[in-house]
Design an enzyme around this catalytic site. Structure first.
Site, PDB file in Angstrom:
ATOM      1  N   ASP A 133      -2.363  -0.576   5.857  1.00 48.74           N
ATOM      2  CA  ASP A 133      -2.960  -0.165   7.292  1.00 48.74           C
ATOM      3  C   ASP A 133      -4.172  -0.126   7.498  1.00 48.74           C
ATOM      4  O   ASP A 133      -4.678   0.155   8.858  1.00 48.74           O
ATOM      5  CB  ASP A 133      -2.067   1.296   7.722  1.00 48.74           C
TER       6      ASP A 133
ATOM      7  N   ASP B 182       0.864  -1.274  -0.259  1.00 50.64           N
ATOM      8  CA  ASP B 182      -0.008  -0.089  -0.028  1.00 50.64           C
ATOM      9  C   ASP B 182       0.809   1.200  -0.006  1.00 50.64           C
ATOM     10  O   ASP B 182       2.203   1.251   0.377  1.00 50.64           O
ATOM     11  CB  ASP B 182      -0.820  -0.163   1.157  1.00 50.64           C
TER      12      ASP B 182
ATOM     13  N   ASP C 235      -0.461   5.042   0.981  1.00 46.85           N
ATOM     14  CA  ASP C 235      -0.632   5.918   2.168  1.00 46.85           C
ATOM     15  C   ASP C 235      -0.614   5.005   3.311  1.00 46.85           C
ATOM     16  O   ASP C 235      -1.447   4.134   3.566  1.00 46.85           O
ATOM     17  CB  ASP C 235      -2.024   6.776   1.897  1.00 46.85           C
TER      18      ASP C 235
END
Lengths: 183, 183
Positions: A136, A11, A13
């Site tokens: 996240d 990922d 961000d």
């Protein structure tokens, strides 16, 4: 015979890009207040700041995604991972379409060694079949096809159903162990 | 209990977007020559036109991807498919990064009913795990995880190892049969 590399989806961000730092910096610039990590624990990003509209404005502001600082240790760790794994960038970029170009430029600047063949901008990540996904957000990790690795963030501290890594050093340690087990 | 829908990945260029038409139109505008389908059979797009540099220039020209005409029957067929399937747009958009924004805008104009969650812009499509992939290129179909459906194009007429559809009507007919078999 060349060993087929396992695949890792990573990922952007909150994992490659330190978006929490960027949120705090932009918020401080607008309001003159530094909102600490402690104040933002366990709530999604827009809820973690006194002005609840701020984050939603920032993610639609041109330049926001282009200027996010790189997560500490990310460049060296991804370089290292690419020796053993086929690394794919898997970013949910469709919700804020102005960020498509910015995210592409950001990757070209900070991770120029990642080929265009290995970049995926999507909405829903549940169709992306990598062996691992480092992310996240539970909305991505809960539905991924491979092994989920949760990258620590203020908003996810109360989610305990995935393996958690606190840093890029942790990622390398974890995957070195996996590699030994899988070998 | 709600039936879980099967997933279909649909390519843009050559499938939703009539890129052959666009190539012919742009070539004619530049050179005053209409290059017919017959002259382009069995060769990749840049080789199908007398000036071999033309196509490679067009795909890097701002506006090229934004203005491609919609493939005949595509809007009605995709609308119909969405009743039975979870439809994802899976486009190799990373090779020409200026097209990211243009492709997103093109979809918003012509297929506004497709959610941002169901759009995937990628390089390599081998990681995209849809049950079906409708595409015109073997480089994508040969490595896809689901059933490959080859959308007819001038360049692919000599490739016979995938099920071929010649139009969006053919796609609907084929998938209706599949649906009866699976039911």
């Amino acid at each position: 015979m060349e060993k087929i590399k396992k695949t890792i989806g990573i990922d952007m961000d909150g994992v490659l890009a330190d978006i929490e730092q960027q949120f705090m910096d932009w918020y401080e610039k607008e309001f003159g207040v530094r909102v600490s990590r402690e104040e933002r624990l366990g709530v999604l990003e827009p809820e973690g700041f006194p002005d609840k509209t701020a984050i939603k404005r920032y993610v639609y502001t041109p330049g926001f995604f282009r200027t996010i600082p790189v997560m500490e240790g990310a460049v060296a760790a991804v370089t290292k991972l690419m020796e053993e794994y086929e690394v794919y960038i898997v970013s949910a970029a469709m919700e804020f379409p102005q960020c498509l170009q910015e995210k592409h430029e950001w990757l070209a600047e900070h991770f120029p060694f990642i080929s265009w063949t290995n970049i995926i901008f999507c909405g829903d990540k549940s169709l992306i079949a990598t062996d691992y996904l480092i992310d996240d957000h539970c909305k991505n990790l809960d539905f991924c096809k491979g092994k989920a690795i949760m990258f620590d963030a203020s908003h996810n501290v109360n989610q305990h159903h995935h393996v958690r890594v606190k840093s890029w050093t942790d990622v390398l340690t974890l995957l070195e162990k996996e590699n030994l087990i899988d070998a």
